[in-house]
Design a protein around this motif. Structure first.
Motif, PDB file in Angstrom:
ATOM      1  N   SER A 138     -24.575 -13.854  -7.734  1.00  0.00           N
ATOM      2  CA  SER A 138     -25.024 -15.435  -6.947  1.00  0.00           C
ATOM      3  C   SER A 138     -23.634 -14.858  -5.918  1.00  0.00           C
ATOM      4  O   SER A 138     -23.832 -13.926  -5.359  1.00  0.00           O
ATOM      5  N   TYR A 141     -22.054 -16.286  -3.676  1.00  0.00           N
ATOM      6  CA  TYR A 141     -21.224 -15.744  -3.345  1.00  0.00           C
ATOM      7  C   TYR A 141     -20.055 -16.252  -4.902  1.00  0.00           C
ATOM      8  O   TYR A 141     -20.324 -16.394  -5.966  1.00  0.00           O
ATOM      9  N   TRP A 193     -15.820 -16.276  -6.254  1.00  0.00           N
ATOM     10  CA  TRP A 193     -15.014 -17.063  -6.130  1.00  0.00           C
ATOM     11  C   TRP A 193     -13.641 -16.492  -6.928  1.00  0.00           C
ATOM     12  O   TRP A 193     -13.607 -16.696  -8.421  1.00  0.00           O
ATOM     13  N   PHE A 200     -12.891 -24.762   0.437  1.00  0.00           N
ATOM     14  CA  PHE A 200     -14.329 -25.124   0.654  1.00  0.00           C
ATOM     15  C   PHE A 200     -14.378 -24.784   2.458  1.00  0.00           C
ATOM     16  O   PHE A 200     -14.531 -24.532   2.792  1.00  0.00           O
ATOM     17  N   VAL A 243     -17.360 -22.437   3.418  1.00  0.00           N
ATOM     18  CA  VAL A 243     -18.292 -22.114   2.411  1.00  0.00           C
ATOM     19  C   VAL A 243     -18.866 -23.589   1.650  1.00  0.00           C
ATOM     20  O   VAL A 243     -17.466 -23.949   0.933  1.00  0.00           O
ATOM     21  N   ALA A 274     -19.489 -24.922  -1.625  1.00  0.00           N
ATOM     22  CA  ALA A 274     -19.861 -24.240  -3.243  1.00  0.00           C
ATOM     23  C   ALA A 274     -20.701 -25.175  -3.546  1.00  0.00           C
ATOM     24  O   ALA A 274     -20.625 -26.235  -4.038  1.00  0.00           O
ATOM     25  N   ASN A 325     -25.008 -21.895  -5.478  1.00  0.00           N
ATOM     26  CA  ASN A 325     -24.884 -20.318  -5.047  1.00  0.00           C
ATOM     27  C   ASN A 325     -23.232 -19.607  -5.291  1.00  0.00           C
ATOM     28  O   ASN A 325     -23.151 -18.761  -4.641  1.00  0.00           O
ATOM     29  N   SER A 326     -22.601 -20.139  -6.477  1.00  0.00           N
ATOM     30  CA  SER A 326     -21.051 -19.949  -6.443  1.00  0.00           C
ATOM     31  C   SER A 326     -20.884 -19.252  -8.245  1.00  0.00           C
ATOM     32  O   SER A 326     -21.663 -19.840  -8.818  1.00  0.00           O
ATOM     33  N   GLN A 327     -19.834 -18.456  -8.861  1.00  0.00           N
ATOM     34  CA  GLN A 327     -19.683 -18.064  -9.538  1.00  0.00           C
ATOM     35  C   GLN A 327     -18.195 -18.192  -9.188  1.00  0.00           C
ATOM     36  O   GLN A 327     -17.497 -18.257  -8.293  1.00  0.00           O
ATOM     37  N   PHE A 328     -17.459 -18.563 -10.395  1.00  0.00           N
ATOM     38  CA  PHE A 328     -16.046 -18.785 -10.576  1.00  0.00           C
ATOM     39  C   PHE A 328     -15.579 -18.034 -11.222  1.00  0.00           C
ATOM     40  O   PHE A 328     -15.964 -17.910 -12.831  1.00  0.00           O
ATOM     41  N   ASN A 351     -21.120 -21.085 -14.619  1.00  0.00           N
ATOM     42  CA  ASN A 351     -20.809 -21.101 -13.250  1.00  0.00           C
ATOM     43  C   ASN A 351     -19.281 -20.685 -13.291  1.00  0.00           C
ATOM     44  O   ASN A 351     -18.507 -20.156 -12.391  1.00  0.00           O
TER      45      ASN A 351
END
Length: 246
Positions: A107, A109, A111, A194, A199, A201, A205-208, A239
């Motif tokens: 992705s 981003y 996190w 954020f 950013v 999120a 656009n984001s993975q955690f 995600n």
């Protein structure tokens, strides 16, 4: 049953009165950043073992580093904290765990949300080329009680200077000027985190990756679910990838 080999203590670094890093020399098979092994000592004729994640990035070296906290009345961490260079610790030969970068979809981003010593697996990932190939920007968040608990700052600062890494220190019991005060859960609920990073999120656009005590992992997962993110599974990529640190 684990196969045990002897590891020799080569370094002990104290960060404060409770936190320390233990480096062992041991010939282990290859492992991945984010995985863990077991350390053990024989105490009163009984082998006491606990799981610890690698802090070092995997390499051809036989040196392996672990971040530990001394637990009052703990069976293993106090004896480990009393070791001297040259002494021996039993190390499980086979490493384990699926909290690894190859289990996380690519992705924009990534996190990395951690509390306490659970930052260890993320520190291991910082030196892995796959991290910077799969994600355009990485945000590492470390939640601690006090500023003195912010470990490995030199490594983190150097990585921020050489790679697209943003570090967010989050301190819950003291005021901090370079970071955020409070808890990760509150910063997510209010979206302060954020805003601080700059950013917005989204699931697109984001993975955690979450690593910490079970309560933190559970609460943070639910907050992210409420924000529209989904759990990451092999059969159905999402995600949120989690690791409960004890």
């Amino acid at each position: 049953m684990a196969n045990w080999i002897d590891g020799t203590v080569t370094d002990i670094k104290w960060w404060n009165q409770k936190l320390f890093s233990l480096t062992l020399s041991a010939s282990l098979p290859s492992y991945k950043a984010g995985q863990f092994t077991k350390l053990a000592m024989t105490i009163e004729d009984k082998k006491i073992a606990r799981a610890y994640s690698f802090v070092n990035t995997p390499s051809q070296s036989d040196l392996h580093e672990f971040l530990l906290v001394t637990v009052q009345d703990g069976l293993l961490s106090p004896p480990l904290s009393e070791l001297s260079i040259g002494e021996t610790v039993h190390v499980a030969e086979q490493s384990s765990g699926f909290f690894t970068l190859d289990e996380v979809p690519s992705s924009k981003y990534l996190w990395l949300l951690s509390t306490g010593t659970a930052i260890g697996p993320f520190l291991s990932m910082l030196g892995d080329p796959e991290l910077w190939q799969k994600f355009e920007k990485v945000i590492l968040v470390h939640g601690v009680r006090k500023k003195e608990d912010l470990v490995y700052q030199e490594l983190i600062v150097n990585t921020c200077q050489s790679h697209p890494l943003t570090f967010v220190a989050m301190v819950s019991q003291e005021t901090i000027t370079d970071g955020l005060s409070g808890r990760i859960t509150n910063a997510l609920t209010s979206k302060t985190l954020f805003d601080y990073v700059g950013v917005e999120a989204s699931p697109e656009n984001s993975q955690f990756m979450l690593c910490g005590n079970p309560e933190m992992v559970k609460e943070t997962t639910q907050i992210l679910l409420d924000l529209g993110f989904t759990r990451n599974r092999r059969a159905k990529p999402g995600n949120i990838t989690v690791e409960q640190y004890w």
